[in-house]
Write an enzyme that holds these catalytic residues in place. Structure first.
Site, short mmCIF file in Angstrom:
data_model
loop_
_atom_site.label_atom_id
_atom_site.label_comp_id
_atom_site.label_asym_id
_atom_site.label_seq_id
_atom_site.Cartn_x
_atom_site.Cartn_y
_atom_site.Cartn_z
CG ASP A 200 -2.08 0.91 1.15
OD1 ASP A 200 -2.10 1.75 0.23
OD2 ASP A 200 -2.98 0.80 1.99
CG ASP A 201 -0.09 4.80 -0.20
OD1 ASP A 201 -0.83 4.45 -1.14
OD2 ASP A 201 -0.45 5.60 0.68
CB CYS B 2 -6.03 2.94 -2.13
SG CYS B 2 -4.78 3.92 -1.29
NE ARG C 94 -6.19 -1.02 -2.02
CZ ARG C 94 -5.24 -1.70 -1.37
NH1 ARG C 94 -5.45 -2.98 -1.07
NH2 ARG C 94 -4.12 -1.13 -1.03
CE LYS D 266 -6.42 0.93 1.37
NZ LYS D 266 -5.40 1.99 1.29
CG HIS E 38 -10.09 1.65 0.27
ND1 HIS E 38 -9.03 2.38 -0.23
CD2 HIS E 38 -10.99 2.57 0.70
CE1 HIS E 38 -9.29 3.66 -0.13
NE2 HIS E 38 -10.47 3.81 0.44
CG HIS F 242 -1.88 3.91 3.71
ND1 HIS F 242 -2.34 4.72 4.73
CD2 HIS F 242 -2.63 4.21 2.62
CE1 HIS F 242 -3.31 5.49 4.27
NE2 HIS F 242 -3.50 5.20 3.00
CG ASP G 259 -2.19 0.70 -3.22
OD1 ASP G 259 -1.05 1.21 -3.12
OD2 ASP G 259 -3.11 0.99 -2.44
CG ASN G 260 -1.43 4.24 -4.72
OD1 ASN G 260 -2.53 3.90 -4.24
ND2 ASN G 260 -0.43 4.66 -3.95
CE LYS H 123 -2.92 7.42 -2.10
NZ LYS H 123 -2.96 6.97 -0.68
#
Length: 565
Positions: free
Chosen positions: A36-37, A74, A78, A138, A140, A230, A338-339, A389
């Protein structure tokens, strides 16, 4: 009376039925791991100085995808991962957190803020195909019960429904939004234990899920959606201690070392022109900081590195479990972020010490600290690309990705051809032999999978996608179209705020010569710009993008309201 051909067919089916269990066992498992991130150059095999031996070995044993793309943030990523189609079609044309601040988007098709029933579900397709399906981390993709993982095909799941949370156990009664979050196990509300740390706990759970079903003789699809690294930057003390003093040299020196590593690893050419840094208005460079500020900045990056190190450690635990139980060789492992790196400054709105927050130097990285590492370190994580991001620049959507095919199949080394997150579902389906479901499923209409299988390419065959195939996307009023080596985009640093309804300002870059996006060549190629704008218009019509209005002035949006995605 049964005819002879029918009798022979029945006999053949009867003879094959006892073998079905053993046939199922030969189908490969799928382990999908999402960070994540995480920035493009954070891990060692992508040029970083952070210690990531597990992922580096996975890269050595498999393929590094050097041109793999996600959405700029994010939940849109997903949604494409889970559905295999564009985020605007399946409900995440914008993030749920943003919709209350953009009235023009509210109630519009494709802007529901959750993964809608119009989409296929990767987990459901695998479950119905005879797989055990497990998820941790996660989600989301929706907060309501009917929007959760248990409603989309996961047999077992332990998830954070929200877009972000403290990595330690939330404090009872805390008013911090990052601690007022929702965890669910198999759809039921749960509290995490007092000794909770996100990456450790999720790994324990996923191993337990896979082990609990090992006697079922089913292959598994497991989705490890880690929340590290994240914001907020938090990690166990032992991992933080490893990085003490590692970043005292500052932003530029760390970035230069990464650039050299990227060149040595062959990920970029020796004459690669990296992205220019943002101007001083985005934040002071290292030489402009006081000694106390440098100490604080270095500490934040030490904790961020510790989070990535701990993430790698836990991925190692997962892979060691699979090896120990004899399941690893027959498992496809896919890792991605994810990004791009997150440049938002989440320290705003927090005082150094309150009843719920302690951002003092000695507590950074521990319980009650709520800091992000900021825009300048995000530029380092995004090396060698531009921005981060929330944007459609290369630093926002180019992510590190690694794949290892089962049983030693496929290519090794570097894969430079472009691919995107919505290509994963068709790739996995082709690998395991589950048919593409098309435009309906279980008697209900569905949006067809629009991604394209990468499997022939991963296995060493011909590029399945025409090199001129179109790739396009949009989020927060930032858009891009890539066709071959050319990328037309509108991207600028949001400084913590989505651009939303700001008019497009198109730029053109030749990624074959300038993936750092340093030189806008739109003025030199007006016909190409016009062609790509027509492609953009067709994409807008196809997926239902709601474009900015030139005379629209977005209302003021507080940074505090947007800090949880």
């Amino acid at each position: 009376m049964m005819r002879l051909p029918d009798m022979l067919a029945a006999m053949l089916v009867g003879a094959l039925l006892p073998l079905c269990g053993s046939v199922a066992e030969t189908r490969p498992n799928i382990l999908l791991i999402v960070a994540d991130d995480l920035g493009y150059s954070d891990i060692g095999s992508f040029g970083g100085e952070i210690e990531t031996p597990t992922l580096d070995q996975l890269a050595a044993d498999g393929l590094q995808l050097t041109s793999f793309y996600a959405a700029p943030a994010c939940s849109p990523t997903r949604s494409m991962l889970m559905s295999g189609t564009d985020n605007h079609l399946v409900g995440l044309g914008s993030m749920a957190e943003i919709l209350p601040f953009s009235p023009r988007l509210q109630g519009q098709p494709g802007y529901e803020g959750y993964l809608t029933e119009r989409s296929h579900s990767m987990a459901q397709l695998f479950k119905d195909g005879g797989y055990g399906t497990f998820m941790v981390g996660k989600w989301h993709l929706g907060l309501r019960d009917e929007q959760g993982p248990q409603a989309r095909g996961f047999d077992k799941s332990f998830v954070l429904l929200d877009g972000g949370a403290t990595h330690f156990a939330p404090q009872p009664g805390s008013e911090l939004r990052v601690e007022k979050v929702s965890y669910r196990e198999d759809g039921q509300p749960v509290r995490v234990p007092d000794d909770f740390y996100s990456s450790d706990f999720y790994t324990d759970k996923l191993i337990d899920y896979i082990e609990s079903e090992r006697d079922s003789r089913k292959p598994f699809f497991a989705y490890a959606a880690y929340t590290a690294p994240h914001w907020p930057v938090q990690a166990p003390d032992a991992f933080i201690a490893k990085y003490k003093g590692r970043y005292d040299r500052g932003y530029a020196a760390t970035r230069e070392a990464r650039l050299e590593n990227l060149k040595k690893l062959g990920l970029i050419a020796h004459d690669f022109n990296p992205a220019a840094l943002l101007p001083d208005a985005a934040g002071a460079q290292w030489q402009g900081l006081s000694a106390e500020q440098r100490k604080l900045e270095a500490r934040k990056m030490e904790v961020y590195a510790a989070m990535v190190d701990n993430l790698d450690h836990n991925i190692g635990r997962l892979l060691d479990y699979l090896k120990r139980t004899g399941q690893y060789d027959n498992t496809l492992v896919f890792f991605m972020s994810d990004n791009g790196a997150a440049g938002e400054d989440h320290s705003k709105g927090y005082s150094p010490n309150t009843a719920d927050t302690d951002n003092s130097y000695g507590n950074i990285g521990r319980r009650q600290s709520n800091l992000s590492y900021g825009m300048r370190w995000a530029e380092v994580s995004a090396t060698p690309f531009r921005l981060f991001k929330g944007t459609t620049a290369e630093g926002g959507i180019s992510v590190p990705a690694i794949v290892r095919l089962p049983n030693g199949r496929g290519r090794h080394g570097l894969l430079n051809e472009p691919a995107r997150v919505d290509d994963l579902l068709p790739t996995f389906l082709e690998l395991v032999g589950i048919p593409d479901p098309g435009s309906s499923y279980d008697g209900k209409p569905k949006l067809p999978i629009s991604g394209r299988s990468m499997l022939p390419l991963l296995e060493g065959g011909e590029q399945p996608q025409d090199v001129q195939a179109l790739m396009a996307g949009e989020l927060f009023g930032q858009a891009y179209v890539r066709k071959g080596q050319w990328k037309l985009l509108t991207a600028e640093a949001p400084r913590g705020l989505p651009l939303l309804d700001k008019p497009y300002a198109w730029q053109l870059f030749n990624l074959a010569q300038d993936r750092g996006e340093t030189t806008d060549v739109a003025a030199e190629h007006p016909e190409l710009v016009a062609q790509l704008q027509r492609e953009w218009a067709a994409y807008v019509k196809r997926v239902g993008v709601i474009e900015p209005l030139a005379n629209f002035h977005a209302q003021s949006i507080s940074h505090d309201s947007l800090r949880y995605h």
